[in-house]
Structures are given as structure tokens and as C-alpha cells.
Write a protein that holds these residues in place. Structure first.
Motif, short mmCIF file in Angstrom:
data_model
loop_
_atom_site.label_atom_id
_atom_site.label_comp_id
_atom_site.label_asym_id
_atom_site.label_seq_id
_atom_site.Cartn_x
_atom_site.Cartn_y
_atom_site.Cartn_z
N GLU A 222 0.82 -1.21 0.00
CA GLU A 222 0.00 0.00 0.00
C GLU A 222 0.86 1.27 0.00
O GLU A 222 0.57 2.23 -0.73
N VAL A 223 1.91 1.28 0.80
CA VAL A 223 2.76 2.47 0.90
C VAL A 223 3.40 2.79 -0.44
O VAL A 223 3.42 3.94 -0.89
N ARG A 224 3.93 1.75 -1.07
CA ARG A 224 4.59 1.96 -2.36
C ARG A 224 3.61 2.45 -3.42
O ARG A 224 3.92 3.33 -4.22
N LEU A 225 2.40 1.89 -3.42
CA LEU A 225 1.39 2.32 -4.37
C LEU A 225 0.97 3.77 -4.12
O LEU A 225 0.77 4.54 -5.06
N LYS A 226 0.84 4.13 -2.84
CA LYS A 226 0.43 5.49 -2.50
C LYS A 226 1.47 6.50 -2.96
O LYS A 226 1.13 7.60 -3.40
N ALA A 227 2.75 6.14 -2.84
CA ALA A 227 3.80 7.04 -3.28
C ALA A 227 3.73 7.25 -4.79
O ALA A 227 4.10 8.31 -5.30
N ASN A 228 3.24 6.25 -5.49
CA ASN A 228 3.16 6.31 -6.94
C ASN A 228 1.87 7.00 -7.41
O ASN A 228 1.89 7.84 -8.30
N ASP A 229 0.74 6.64 -6.77
CA ASP A 229 -0.56 7.16 -7.20
C ASP A 229 -1.56 7.03 -6.06
O ASP A 229 -2.27 6.01 -5.95
N PRO A 230 -1.66 8.04 -5.18
CA PRO A 230 -2.56 7.96 -4.01
C PRO A 230 -4.02 7.72 -4.39
O PRO A 230 -4.72 6.95 -3.74
N LYS A 231 -4.49 8.41 -5.45
CA LYS A 231 -5.89 8.27 -5.85
C LYS A 231 -6.19 6.85 -6.31
O LYS A 231 -7.22 6.26 -5.95
N PHE A 232 -5.28 6.27 -7.07
CA PHE A 232 -5.46 4.90 -7.53
C PHE A 232 -5.49 3.93 -6.35
O PHE A 232 -6.29 2.99 -6.33
N THR A 233 -4.63 4.16 -5.36
CA THR A 233 -4.58 3.29 -4.19
C THR A 233 -5.90 3.30 -3.44
O THR A 233 -6.39 2.25 -3.00
N SER A 234 -6.50 4.48 -3.31
CA SER A 234 -7.81 4.57 -2.65
C SER A 234 -8.87 3.80 -3.44
O SER A 234 -9.73 3.14 -2.86
N GLN A 235 -8.79 3.86 -4.76
CA GLN A 235 -9.74 3.12 -5.60
C GLN A 235 -9.58 1.61 -5.40
O GLN A 235 -10.58 0.88 -5.32
#
Length: 647
Positions: A323-336
Motif C-alpha cells: 500500500e505504501v509503495r502504491l500510495k507514493a506512486n498514485d494515491p488516488k489509484f490506491t484509494s480506488q
């Protein structure tokens, strides 16, 4: 106000004693389950070395079989299961014990041992497969460090220390003995050892390292066969659609061969499953996919409970670690992605149609594919790991800093209250030391299930909310002129003396400890994705964040002296109110993610993580109720102080 202080301390102590007891009990239970599974595997595999045609062929081995069969009985008695299931398990184990005493044929013993093992696994929900696909390169390094002295560099059991060992070290190249051993059996042997032999327990290895080593050991007898890796990779890519990671981890070579069937290149397919891993296998997203597929299968079979559990594990052990790595890349996508995983759980809980569940799972799987592509596009190098580690510590540290710095500013601006400083500083320093110790013990923390990690985070958040309610009300109550005058004249009085100061220390500890615990989980997730030679980047990232936080603390404390204390109290009470509302949202959300609370979602409502706002009825209702409670308390305080002022 002493009652409030006592309540704060009692709440914190109850929480710590409760959680410590739960964790110790959970650890002991898991070890009993693992030991029982290990011994059942051992009995199933090695019984033939003790008995043949009803006769004892090795007295020492048979004595061991008798001992282990009795130990399985003792272990099973302490394992928690439903009464009906436990009665059935105890009957089967009693039958197994009778078969060993009667020197029954190996086949009978094997059938009972295997079936009993799986009943225990299914009844307890014990996880018997690795979180991510094992890294055999790391397994090879671990083998060179710990195993080759006895088992030999090639695994043939002829190591430099093998001479004179009874029994002899296992020959990992022997097809007869190794074909009946599963990676799970090897894993349990590595973690638990074998009593009465020179095979000690390698408890210092993490679970993932033990899986790396177990998979490497299982691959050794296939390493000498000449086949192009590209050809094997192609075969593996075809077979992985048929076999989940759990099946590859828990089935022996014989069992895998039976499932592959009598087809052309069956031997090549078995070899591919033993020595090849998926491209990009280090990502836990494979775990998410696997459990979502299992959730669909369980739901189609009518087992809603199992489907819900698989969907929960798919998020906790598949999505959360990256999750952390994804958030650093694209926070909006991670929430989706998180929302889609929650939609799956919500649809299963609602008992909707199979087609609806299938649609939600398909949507989640499509988003997981996109997540894997995003991660493939941005590999964790030294500076990316540094940036992620620094970002995590800065975010978590600032959350704690806002409250601690506020308390320090209040104390420094209050005459006679400076005696409370050691308690506040002692509280947050103790939490930092516990956090540092936690980093070195983080293998244990990571080892507890994602469900328990989320539950712990949620519990800490809710305890912090209780403390914040007391602190916020106290600050607001003392923001009135007369109350503040009395407060100063009494030189803090009972509010910052005696056990109340200990209460401040406990609160200081709680605030920082929650962030330290969460930081350990996130930093460990980054560590799993960072090449071993570049993990110093994580440490330097943490130090950089600490340095920046220290600068911010210094600036805040220095300039806060110029703020009128009464106004500071009033503004601080509203800041703490906001923090309490945020924390109760985060706490309820964490408990939902642990599966301990139902999820009723709103697809149209926004999700704002930093405000603790999530599109679920439960989190929003908790925040609204808390806000109403605090507003009522503040209204009561204002009314009371207006009456006092008039008089």
C-alpha cells in the motif's frame, strides 16, 4: 479531575494487559497448531522407516513414532476448535495412536495423519503458505550459511559435519524420500527442528526466510536436469493458472504429480513448479489474486464465511503490504483499489447473487493487474526506498508531534507546570525506545496476522480517542478567564501533580507508540521490496525524517511561547477535538479491515484518509456521535462557567 486521570491510566493499563495476554495466547496457540501439523507430517512421511509388514525394522525410529503420536494427542487437546470438530479430531488422533501401537501398515497411518492434518488446518484457519512467492536465490544463500555443513554443498547429506550424526542428515537429492515431503513439511522442520536429532530449530529465521529455504531445498533434486530456463518459465506460466501458491507449498511432489496427471511432459511440469517462480513474484499482489479466486470458489459452494475470510486475507496480506509503495506512486489509484477490495467484502457480507460477487471480484482483479503494472514501472531502488522511508516517518512523526508539541507548549507557558516536563518527555522517549526495539522484533510483529495488526492499530486509536476526549474537555474548560486564573494561582494544583502527571506520561507514550507501531509495519513492507544490498536507504530515510521533525519541534516550541496561554488552550481544545474525530475514524476503519466489524459502504461518499473519513456508515456514525458528545461537553462547560462568572 483526579477521577479523569485515574480513568485514563486504568484504560491504558487494561488495554496493554489485555493485548499482551491476547498476543501471548495467540502465539502459544499458533505454535501448538504448527507443532501438531509438523508431527503429523513427520509421522506420515517417516513411519515406513520404523515399521514394515507389521514388524519393527528400526527400534529407535519406532520409539520416536510412539513418542510423537502421543505428543500429537497432547497438543491437539490445547487447540481451540468447535466442539463437534474437536471431538472428531481427537477421535482420529486416538485412532492414529492405536495404529502406531498396533504397528499398522504405513498406508493406513499416512491416510489418517494426512486427513487429520487438514481438518486441523481448516478448523483453525492456520495459514500454511507463504505470503509471497519464495525467493530461491535468497534460499540458496541461507542454505550456504546454515545447512551445507551437515547436508553438503549439493544437498546429498555428505557435509563436513555429517560423519557420526545419528540419524544421518537428509539427502535432499534422494527421489524416494523427497517425493513425499512437501515444502510445508520442510518449512516446519526448519522452524521447529526435530527432537532427539542434530536438526535444531532455526527460530532466528523469519517465516518468509524459512519458506525461501524450504522451496530451495525442494528444488535441489531438480537442479541437475538440463532444460532451458525460458522453456521451463513458459511451462510454469501455463501451470500456475491451475495451481495456487498454497497448493505448491503444501503438496508433496507425489501429490503434485497426481494432480498434474498422466500427460505429456508431466515431469517437466513438476520441475517447473519446483524451481521457477512467477515474474515479479516478490509482490504480495499474487496473494490477493489467489485469495480472491478462493473467495469466489467458496461463495459458489455456499460457504459465505470462508468467502468472507478469503476476501479479508486478500486485502490484509495481499494489498496492505504494498500500500505504501502504491500510495507514493498514485494515491488516488490506491484509494480506488482499497475501495474495490472493500466492495468485494461488502457484497459477500450482504449475501448478494453469485453474478454480483463475481463482478466485484473481477473488477478488483482488474485493478490489481493495474497495480502490478504501476509497481513494475517503478522498481524500488536506493533513493526511492530512502524517499518512501523518510515520507512514512515524517507523516507518522508529524501526527504524534502535533499533540506532543502542543502539550509541551502549554507546559512551558504555564508557571509551576514545568515539573510535568519529565513525565511528558519520558512518555514519548519510552515509546521511541519501544519502537526501536520493535524494529528489531519486527519479524514477530509482521508474523502476527494482518487481522491482528489492524485490530491492534484500531484498539490503540480508540484508546487514544478516550484520552483525547479528556484532554480536549479539560483544555476547553480551562480556557475560561476565571478557570484559567484559578489554574495559574494554584500553580497547576492537582492537575499536574502526583498520578495526574503519570497520566500525562501515559498519554505521551500512547500517542507516539501508535505511530511507531504503524511505522514498523510500513518500513518492513518497504524492506521486503528493497534489494538486500540497498536496505541502508531505509535507515538513512528514517534519520532524515527525525532530523526534520526535530527542527519543526524546536521552531514550534520556541515561537509558541509568544501565544497567549488562555487562547492557546481554547484553540488547542478544538485541534484536539479534530484529532479525536480523525482517530476514531481511523480506529473504526482499522477494526473493519480486521474483519471485526461489518462494512456498510457509500459508493458516492468521498474518502479522505488524512481526515479519517471513509465511505462507510460505521466510521461516519462514530465520528458524528463523538463530535456531538464533545460539543455537548463544551456547551456544558460554557454554561457552567457563564453561571460562575455572573455570580
Amino acid at each position: 479531575m483526579k477521577i479523569q486521570a485515574y480513568l485514563k491510566q486504568i484504560t491504558a493499563l487494561i488495554f496493554y494487559f489485555f493485548f499482551a495476554t491476547v498476543q501471548i495466547t495467540a502465539q502459544e496457540t499458533d505454535r501448538d497448531i504448527q507443532s501438531a501439523i509438523h508431527l503429523l507430517d513427520y509421522l506420515s512421511k517417516d513411519y515406513s522407516a520404523a515399521i514394515s509388514d507389521g514388524e519393527v525394522i528400526d527400534e529407535a525410529e519406532y520409539t520416536e513414532m510412539l513418542e510423537f503420536s502421543q505428543k500429537i494427542v497432547d497438543l491437539a487437546q490445547g487447540i481451540g476448535m468447535e466442539t463437534k470438530t474437536k471431538d472428531s479430531v481427537m477421535a482420529d488422533i486416538g485412532r492414529l495412536r492405536s495404529l502406531v501401537l498396533a504397528k499398522a501398515p504405513h498406508r493406513q497411518v499416512k491416510i489418517v495423519a494426512e486427513s487429520t492434518k487438514w481438518v486441523i488446518i481448516n478448523a483453525t484457519g492456520y495459514e500454511v503458505s507463504p505470503l509471497i512467492w519464495p525467493d530461491q536465490t535468497n534460499g540458496k544463500e541461507l542454505y550456504a550459511q546454515s545447512c551445507f555443513q551437515c547436508h553438503g554443498p549439493k544437498g546429498d547429506g555428505n557435509g563436513s559435519m555429517a560423519a557420526g550424526l545419528i540419524p544421518e542428515p537428509t539427502n535432499f537429492l534422494d527421489s524416494t524420500s523427497m517425493a513425499s515431503l512437501s515444502p510445508l513439511g520442510a518449512f516446519n522442520t526448519i522452524k521447529l527442528g526435530v527432537e532427539g536429532t542434530s536438526m535444531r530449530a532455526f527460530s532466528e529465521l523469519t517465516d518468509q526466510e524459512a519458506w525461501d529455504l524450504a522451496f530451495y531445498i525442494k528444488s535441489l533434486r531438480f537442479q541437475n536436469e538440463e532444460t532451458e530456463v525460458a522453456s521451463l518459465q513458459k511451462v510454469f506460466d501455463q501451470e500456475k493458472a491451475r495451481f495456487s501458491l498454497k497448493e505448491v507449498a503444501t503438496l508433496s511432489d507425489d501429490e503434485l504429480s497426481n494432480k498434474i496427471g498422466s500427460v505429456p511432459d508431466a515431469g517437466k511440469k513438476l520441475r517447473a513448479l519446483r524451481i521457477i517462480a512467477p515474474i515479479g513474484h516478490s509482490s504480495s499482489l499474487a496473494v490477493a489474486r489467489d485469495h480472491l479466486h478462493q473467495a469466489m470458489n467458496s461463495y459458489m459452494d455456499g460457504d459465505k464465511g470462508a468467502a468472507r475470510q478469503h476476501a479479508l486475507i486478500a486485502y490484509l496480506e495481499g494489498i496492505e503490504p504494498v500500500e505504501v509503495r502504491l500510495k507514493a506512486n498514485d494515491p488516488k489509484f490506491t484509494s480506488q483499489l482499497e475501495q474495490k477490495m472493500m466492495d468485494v467484502r461488502q457484497t459477500i457480507e450482504a449475501g448478494t447473487s453469485t453474478d454480483m460477487v463475481q463482478a466485484k471480484i473481477s473488477s478488483a482483479l482488474t485493478t490489481i493487474d493495474a497495480a502490478e503494472q504501476k509497481m513494475a514501472d517503478q522498481q524500488l531502488n536506493y533513493w526511492l526506498s530512502f524517499f518512501l522511508a523518510a515520507s512514512i516517518m515524517l507523516r507518522e512523526g508529524l501526527e504524534a508531534f502535533l499533540i506532543i508539541a502542543l502539550i509541551l507548549a502549554l507546559i512551558r507557558n504555564t508557571e509551576g507546570a514545568k515539573k510535568a516536563l519529565p513525565y511528558v518527555h519520558g512518555g514519548w522517549m519510552a515509546a521511541v525506545l519501544v519502537g526501536i526495539a520493535g524494529w528489531f522484533l519486527s519479524d514477530w510483529i509482521i508474523g502476527i496476522s494482518g487481522q491482528n495488526r489492524e485490530a491492534m492499530e484500531g484498539a490503540i486509536s480508540l484508546v487514544a480517542v478516550i484520552v483525547l476526549v479528556f484532554v480536549g474537555f479539560w483544555l476547553h474548560d480551562h480556557s475560561h478567564t476565571k478557570k484559567w486564573k484559578d489554574f495559574v494561582e494554584k500553580r497547576i494544583g492537582d492537575q499536574l501533580r502526583g498520578k495526574n502527571m503519570i497520566g500525562l506520561g501515559v498519554f505521551s507514550f500512547m500517542v507516539v507508540f501508535r505511530e511507531a507501531f504503524e511505522s514498523i509495519l510500513f518500513l518492513q513492507a518497504i524492506g521486503l521490496e528493497t534489494p538486500s544490498g540497498e536496505r541502508s536507504s531505509i535507515g538513512f530515510g528514517v534519520l532524515a525524517a527525525f532530523a526534520l521533525i526535530a527542527v519543526l519541534v524546536f521552531i514550534f516550541v520556541r515561537f509558541s511561547k509568544k501565544i497567549p496561554v488562555r487562547q492557546l488552550f481554547r484553540y488547542s481544545s478544538w485541534v484536539i477535538t479534530l484529532l479525536a474525530v480523525i482517530l476514531i475514524g481511523k480506529g473504526i476503519h482499522a477494526i473493519q479491515e480486521a474483519g471485526w466489524l461489518s462494512v456498510t459502504g457509500f459508493s458516492f461518499f468521498p474518502r479522505i484518509d488524512w481526515l479519517g473519513i471513509y465511505p462507510t456508515t460505521e466510521t461516519l456514525l462514530a465520528q458524528v456521535l463523538l463530535l456531538c458528545l464533545l460539543l455537548l461537553l463544551y456547551h456544558f462547560s460554557n454554561s457552567k462557567n457563564r453561571v460562575v462568572h455572573v455570580n
